[in-house]
Design an enzyme around this catalytic site. Structure first.
Site, PDB file in Angstrom:
ATOM      1  N   CYS A  49       3.196 -11.955 -12.264  1.00  0.00           N
ATOM      2  CA  CYS A  49       2.495 -13.226 -12.438  1.00  0.00           C
ATOM      3  C   CYS A  49       1.808 -13.210 -13.800  1.00  0.00           C
ATOM      4  O   CYS A  49       0.680 -13.668 -13.956  1.00  0.00           O
ATOM      5  CB  CYS A  49       1.533 -13.503 -11.294  1.00  0.00           C
ATOM      6  SG  CYS A  49       0.391 -12.170 -10.971  1.00  0.00           S
ATOM      7  N   ASP A  58       3.892   0.301  -0.389  1.00  0.00           N
ATOM      8  CA  ASP A  58       2.833   0.092  -1.386  1.00  0.00           C
ATOM      9  C   ASP A  58       2.080   1.396  -1.553  1.00  0.00           C
ATOM     10  O   ASP A  58       2.010   2.202  -0.624  1.00  0.00           O
ATOM     11  CB  ASP A  58       1.872  -1.017  -0.938  1.00  0.00           C
ATOM     12  CG  ASP A  58       1.109  -1.631  -2.099  1.00  0.00           C
ATOM     13  OD1 ASP A  58       1.431  -2.768  -2.490  1.00  0.00           O
ATOM     14  OD2 ASP A  58       0.187  -0.964  -2.629  1.00  0.00           O
ATOM     15  N   ASP A  94       7.699  -6.468  -7.238  1.00  0.00           N
ATOM     16  CA  ASP A  94       6.683  -7.445  -7.650  1.00  0.00           C
ATOM     17  C   ASP A  94       5.501  -6.652  -8.207  1.00  0.00           C
ATOM     18  O   ASP A  94       4.507  -6.427  -7.520  1.00  0.00           O
ATOM     19  CB  ASP A  94       6.271  -8.271  -6.412  1.00  0.00           C
ATOM     20  CG  ASP A  94       5.345  -9.405  -6.780  1.00  0.00           C
ATOM     21  OD1 ASP A  94       5.420  -9.895  -7.910  1.00  0.00           O
ATOM     22  OD2 ASP A  94       4.539  -9.813  -5.915  1.00  0.00           O
ATOM     23  N   LYS A 139       5.199 -12.150  -0.291  1.00  0.00           N
ATOM     24  CA  LYS A 139       6.650 -12.241  -0.560  1.00  0.00           C
ATOM     25  C   LYS A 139       7.439 -11.494   0.509  1.00  0.00           C
ATOM     26  O   LYS A 139       8.554 -11.906   0.852  1.00  0.00           O
ATOM     27  CB  LYS A 139       6.961 -11.707  -1.957  1.00  0.00           C
ATOM     28  CG  LYS A 139       6.323 -12.579  -3.047  1.00  0.00           C
ATOM     29  CD  LYS A 139       6.731 -12.164  -4.434  1.00  0.00           C
ATOM     30  CE  LYS A 139       6.041 -13.033  -5.471  1.00  0.00           C
ATOM     31  NZ  LYS A 139       4.729 -12.507  -5.911  1.00  0.00           N
ATOM     32  N   CYS A 152       6.418  -3.183  -3.897  1.00  0.00           N
ATOM     33  CA  CYS A 152       4.976  -3.424  -4.131  1.00  0.00           C
ATOM     34  C   CYS A 152       4.575  -4.535  -3.180  1.00  0.00           C
ATOM     35  O   CYS A 152       4.404  -5.684  -3.584  1.00  0.00           O
ATOM     36  CB  CYS A 152       4.728  -3.853  -5.573  1.00  0.00           C
ATOM     37  SG  CYS A 152       5.405  -2.737  -6.793  1.00  0.00           S
ATOM     38  N   ALA A 153       4.413  -4.215  -1.932  1.00  0.00           N
ATOM     39  CA  ALA A 153       4.407  -5.249  -0.895  1.00  0.00           C
ATOM     40  C   ALA A 153       3.047  -5.893  -0.638  1.00  0.00           C
ATOM     41  O   ALA A 153       2.983  -7.079  -0.313  1.00  0.00           O
ATOM     42  CB  ALA A 153       4.929  -4.658   0.401  1.00  0.00           C
ATOM     43  N   ALA A 154       1.976  -5.132  -0.726  1.00  0.00           N
ATOM     44  CA  ALA A 154       0.671  -5.648  -0.269  1.00  0.00           C
ATOM     45  C   ALA A 154       0.171  -6.784  -1.161  1.00  0.00           C
ATOM     46  O   ALA A 154       0.351  -6.719  -2.368  1.00  0.00           O
ATOM     47  CB  ALA A 154      -0.347  -4.503  -0.285  1.00  0.00           C
ATOM     48  N   PRO A 155      -0.404  -7.843  -0.585  1.00  0.00           N
ATOM     49  CA  PRO A 155      -0.736  -8.043   0.832  1.00  0.00           C
ATOM     50  C   PRO A 155       0.399  -8.655   1.653  1.00  0.00           C
ATOM     51  O   PRO A 155       0.199  -8.993   2.818  1.00  0.00           O
ATOM     52  CB  PRO A 155      -1.915  -9.002   0.763  1.00  0.00           C
ATOM     53  CG  PRO A 155      -1.674  -9.803  -0.477  1.00  0.00           C
ATOM     54  CD  PRO A 155      -0.978  -8.893  -1.440  1.00  0.00           C
ATOM     55  N   GLY A 156       1.553  -8.853   1.073  1.00  0.00           N
ATOM     56  CA  GLY A 156       2.708  -9.191   1.908  1.00  0.00           C
ATOM     57  C   GLY A 156       3.193 -10.627   1.853  1.00  0.00           C
ATOM     58  O   GLY A 156       4.033 -11.015   2.679  1.00  0.00           O
TER      59      GLY A 156
HETATM   60  C1  LIG Z   1       1.277  -8.003  -7.506  1.00  0.00           C
HETATM   61  S1  LIG Z   1       0.769  -7.024  -6.188  1.00  0.00           S
HETATM   62  C2  LIG Z   1       2.026  -7.335  -5.004  1.00  0.00           C
HETATM   63  C3  LIG Z   1       1.884  -8.652  -4.315  1.00  0.00           C
HETATM   64  C4  LIG Z   1       2.839  -8.789  -3.154  1.00  0.00           C
HETATM   65  N1  LIG Z   1       4.189  -8.587  -3.547  1.00  0.00           N
HETATM   66  C5  LIG Z   1       2.714 -10.134  -2.507  1.00  0.00           C
HETATM   67  O1  LIG Z   1       3.491 -11.003  -2.774  1.00  0.00           O
HETATM   68  O2  LIG Z   1       1.765 -10.314  -1.711  1.00  0.00           O
HETATM   69  C6  LIG Z   1       1.193  -5.420  -6.744  1.00  0.00           C
HETATM   70  C7  LIG Z   1       1.055  -4.337  -5.704  1.00  0.00           C
HETATM   71  O3  LIG Z   1       1.638  -3.161  -6.242  1.00  0.00           O
HETATM   72  C8  LIG Z   1       0.948  -2.040  -5.734  1.00  0.00           C
HETATM   73  N2  LIG Z   1       1.254  -0.880  -6.603  1.00  0.00           N
HETATM   74  C9  LIG Z   1       0.580  -0.418  -7.639  1.00  0.00           C
HETATM   75  N3  LIG Z   1       1.218   0.635  -8.197  1.00  0.00           N
HETATM   76  C10 LIG Z   1       2.326   0.827  -7.485  1.00  0.00           C
HETATM   77  C11 LIG Z   1       3.401   1.755  -7.544  1.00  0.00           C
HETATM   78  N4  LIG Z   1       3.458   2.686  -8.503  1.00  0.00           N
HETATM   79  N5  LIG Z   1       4.368   1.673  -6.632  1.00  0.00           N
HETATM   80  C12 LIG Z   1       4.328   0.719  -5.691  1.00  0.00           C
HETATM   81  N6  LIG Z   1       3.328  -0.197  -5.580  1.00  0.00           N
HETATM   82  C13 LIG Z   1       2.344  -0.128  -6.464  1.00  0.00           C
HETATM   83  C14 LIG Z   1      -0.473  -2.479  -5.707  1.00  0.00           C
HETATM   84  O4  LIG Z   1      -1.193  -1.750  -4.733  1.00  0.00           O
HETATM   85  C15 LIG Z   1      -0.343  -3.954  -5.324  1.00  0.00           C
HETATM   86  O5  LIG Z   1      -0.522  -4.103  -3.952  1.00  0.00           O
END
Ligand SMILES: C[S@@+](CC[C@H](N)C(=O)[O-])C[C@H]1O[C@@H](n2cnc3c(N)ncnc32)[C@H](O)[C@@H]1O
Length: 750
Positions: free
Chosen positions: A698, A601, A645, A583, A577-581
């Site tokens: 979080c 993502d 994440d 971590k 779950c990388a965006a916006p990146g």
């Molecule tokens: C908490 S944010 C991640 C923050 C990111 N790790 C960072 O540190 O910047 C959660 C992310 O999970 C993505 N997401 C939602 N459902 C998902 C899924 N089933 N599989 C993967 N990513 C998913 C969302 O688009 C969102 O960008």
């Protein structure tokens, strides 16, 4: 009765609310004479309703058609500015008078008729023709559409394509069909003010809108106090509230005034059951299009625009603010104030609502949303903003109100002056039903019991006084107790310091700290070797070293996630779950930019931000991909480390994301839990034996944290497939010392 004319208002300080420049007809002798005769109304001043009603004069002639035909600007399907004064002198030949000085006749500072630039507006052919002399009563209304206050408010921005769908009681609509048949309808057949709306919106309807013939109406189309008065008499005046007593309540005149006092024993803010047939017609203010001021000139105007735009869409406040601020020339301090107002008002919504309800004697649903926005901007400054004198808060907000709608100035002035009477100088350290939390574990004592009792119903008190959803507070009180919940609530409502993560591939922490120091920013070393605590408030992109990629913004608790997973150079890592990146990039920095990271993502748009961040920070080992919700499109290989994440309720970061608290609901929590369990299972399927998964959120809700991990471990033990063990887990509570978060490190053992 309009609060502007209300005798109970304390007198406004001289010059406290200047009229806008170019606000209307100048004081020529002719006009002054005619004003005395009551034929010209000066902008910003309204004739009393009783005088209008009792006037022996026949109705004024309607306006001639504008250059675009049916009351619209050429090339536009939007109406003309309809807030202009209602009568104008005729064109004159001979030497120019002050009114012929070339200034736009129908504009006020900052406003422009839709479809016209200022220059275009000034060209003679583009001006709507002026009205004939108001005194020429024999003149018949010319055929054509009417330009006046009847039409939609031109200062409202209406979504493209939505204008045509507005319910229209304006005569210009029928005039467009057959101009020759246009006549001014009798007043009692239509309300004078009609708001444009989009396709979803409800027609603005008034209680008693269907009143039959013979019933008396105020000029706004509202049957109200005037019915009880003999024609021509003045409305009743209410005595001013003596100091220390319950503040006077006002109404705007747009809805019926409820003269009944609150029943004994009921707190002044309580909502009484609507009387039959009244609230039933309340417009749904949640679907009204946002109101936008052109070219905001002050912090409050910018805050107003952003708050209004925020109501309209689902965008993050930060995003809306960035877009709006880029179009202004406000100073950095004004921008900071605007941002503080915006975040504070969104955060403290229910506190401000409770204050507003105690001051305004109307159902909230019937108070126009933009007017509510203005009032909340004023109330926030008075009660919750430090360093703004009360008189400045009132003065500036009244100016804002007038700019949004000339009719609102007096009402807003009255409400805010009453609000000041709600405050005392006393600072309390314990909660009570008249204790308004203001920060630093302190409360401001109010003159009235505004909130539920914290001893009888602690959850309800915290929810109302600190502004949190009831469900969430009740959960916290159940899990952590009242005191801990109050501590968290204070933490979430204060402006917290910003944590930075120094990019150790580009600089070291001490060098970067000196660089900040040289640029007048105060920063301290944080817990981890790359952490810096920034003690100044600043727009991050203006800090030295930002473009060079020397740092990122990341909360301290979040910085622990990559540290806990501990990726090594040359490992292959999956960030699910990388965006916006944030971590992802932290992991790449810890890996010395060696090895490979697949940043996945489901959100194709947001994944682009990972790429942009990596580029700014000079990281080249990150490859981005868009995947499906169950990991579809992931490469078939196994990874050394997997970071999950997951999306969560954000209950650990409610201070940083002002709108997040209002998205919380038990139903949403259930949806999130399902998603979190699925993502953890996907992570488990992608890690090699001996490899590790970091599950992180979080959130501080056990349902999203410990329970998800325990259920996962239990399920994989029973299934007889790959086995996992919990290496460690940590929960960060909000404020000790940073944001709330949860991290669980899980190892695949077979
Ligand atoms: C908490 S944010 C991640 C923050 C990111 N790790 C960072 O540190 O910047 C959660 C992310 O999970 C993505 N997401 C939602 N459902 C998902 C899924 N089933 N599989 C993967 N990513 C998913 C969302 O688009 C969102 O960008």
């Amino acid at each position: 009765m309009n609060a502007e004319n209300s005798p109970e208002l304390p007198p406004r300080a001289e010059g406290s609310s200047p009229q806008p420049e170019n606000s209307g007809t100048p004081e020529t002798p002719v006009n002054t004479f005619r004003q005395r005769r009551g034929e010209i109304r000066r902008p910003g001043r309204k004739k009393s309703i009783s005088r209008q009603k009792s006037s022996p004069n026949p109705p004024r002639p309607v306006d001639p058609a504008g250059p675009g035909g049916a009351g619209q600007a050429p090339g536009s399907n939007q109406p003309y500015n309809t807030n202009e004064p209602r009568s104008f002198p005729p064109r004159r030949s001979g030497p120019p008078t002050p009114r012929d000085d070339g200034r736009p006749r129908f504009s006020r500072p900052g406003f422009s008729r839709p479809g016209f630039s200022r220059q275009e507006e000034n060209r003679p052919g583009n001006r709507p023709e002026r009205r004939p002399y108001a005194s020429d009563r024999s003149q018949q209304p010319p055929a054509g559409p009417r330009i006046g206050r009847v039409g939609p408010n031109p200062f409202l921005w209406v979504a493209p394509g939505a204008e045509g769908s507005a319910p229209n009681t304006d005569v210009s609509a029928s005039a467009g069909a057959n101009p020759s048949e246009t006549t001014r309808p009798p007043r009692e057949q239509k309300p004078r003010f009609q708001r444009p709306s989009n396709q979803n919106s409800q027609p603005r309807s008034f209680p008693n809108a269907g009143a039959g013939a013979g019933e008396t109406r105020t000029p706004r189309g509202v049957t109200s106090w005037s019915e009880a008065r003999p024609a021509g008499s003045k409305p009743p005046r209410r005595p001013a509230a003596p100091n220390g007593e319950e503040p006077t309540r006002y109404h705007t005149g747009n809805s019926p005034r409820r003269e009944r006092p609150a029943p004994p024993g009921r707190p002044p803010h309580s909502h009484h059951a609507p009387e039959a047939g009244r609230a039933l017609h309340a417009p749904d203010i949640s679907v009204l299009p946002p109101m936008q001021l052109l070219a905001p000139r002050t912090a409050r105007e910018l805050a107003f625009n952003v708050l209004e735009a925020h109501h309209a869409g689902n965008k993050h406040i930060g995003e809306v603010f960035d877009q709006a601020v880029d179009r202004t020339t406000l100073s950095p301090s004004d921008r900071r104030l605007a941002y503080e107002l915006i975040c504070g008002i969104v955060r403290r919504q229910s506190t401000l609502q409770a204050l507003l309800m105690s001051l305004v004697h109307r159902q909230m649903e019937t108070l126009e949303r933009p007017l509510q926005t203005v009032l909340k901007i004023g109330l926030y400054q008075i009660f919750l903003c430090q360093g703004i004198p009360q008189h400045a808060a009132v003065h500036e907000t009244v100016d804002l109100a007038k700019r949004a709608n000339m009719r609102w100035g007096g009402f807003v002035n009255g409400v805010l002056r009453s609000a000041i009477q709600l405050m005392t100088e006393n600072i309390l350290t314990e909660p009570s039903s008249r204790a308004l939390p203001i920060g630093h574990h302190q409360y401001r004592e109010l003159t009235t019991d505004l909130f539920p009792s914290p001893t009888l119903t602690p959850g309800s008190y915290i929810a109302a006084a600190f502004s949190f959803p009831n469900d969430l507070v009740e959960r916290w009180v159940g899990q952590y107790g009242v005191e801990a919940t109050i501590r968290m609530a204070f933490w979430f409502n204060q402006v917290t310091e910003t944590a930075l993560r120094v990019n150790l591939l580009k600089t070291d922490r001490e060098t970067f700290r000196q660089k900040l120091f040289a640029a007048d920013f105060v920063a301290e070393a944080g817990d981890l070797p790359e952490t810096i605590r920034l003690l100044s408030t600043v727009r991050i992109s203006t800090l030295p070293g930002f473009q060079e990629g020397e740092f990122s913004v990341q909360d301290l608790s979040a910085q622990h996630a990559a540290r806990r997973l501990n990726p090594q150079p040359s490992e292959v890592v999956l960030d699910l779950c990388a965006a916006p990146g944030s971590k992802t990039c932290h992991m790449a920095e810890l890996m010395q930019n060696q090895g490979e990271i697949i940043a996945a993502d489901t959100h194709g748009g947001r994944i682009r931000q990972v790429y942009e961040n990596a580029e700014r920070l000079g990281l080249s080992i990150i490859r981005t991909i868009t995947i499906g919700p169950r990991g579809e499109n992931l490469p078939s290989m196994e990874f050394d480390k997997v970071l999950a994440d997951v999306p969560c309720s954000n209950t650990g970061v409610l201070g940083k994301r002002p709108e997040a608290r209002w998205k919380y609901s038990p139903a949403h929590l259930d949806e999130l839990r399902e998603m979190q369990a699925t993502i953890l299972r996907t992570a488990a399927g992608k890690v090699r034996i001996g490899g590790r998964i970091l599950y992180s959120t979080c959130s501080i809700e056990p349902l999203e944290n410990e329970e998800i991990v325990q259920q996962f471990l239990a399920a994989t033990t029973e299934a007889g497939g790959p086995r996992f063990r919990l290496v460690e887990e940590q929960k960060f509570m909000p404020g000790s010392p940073a944001d709330g978060a949860y991290q669980a490190l899980i190892e695949r053992v077979s």
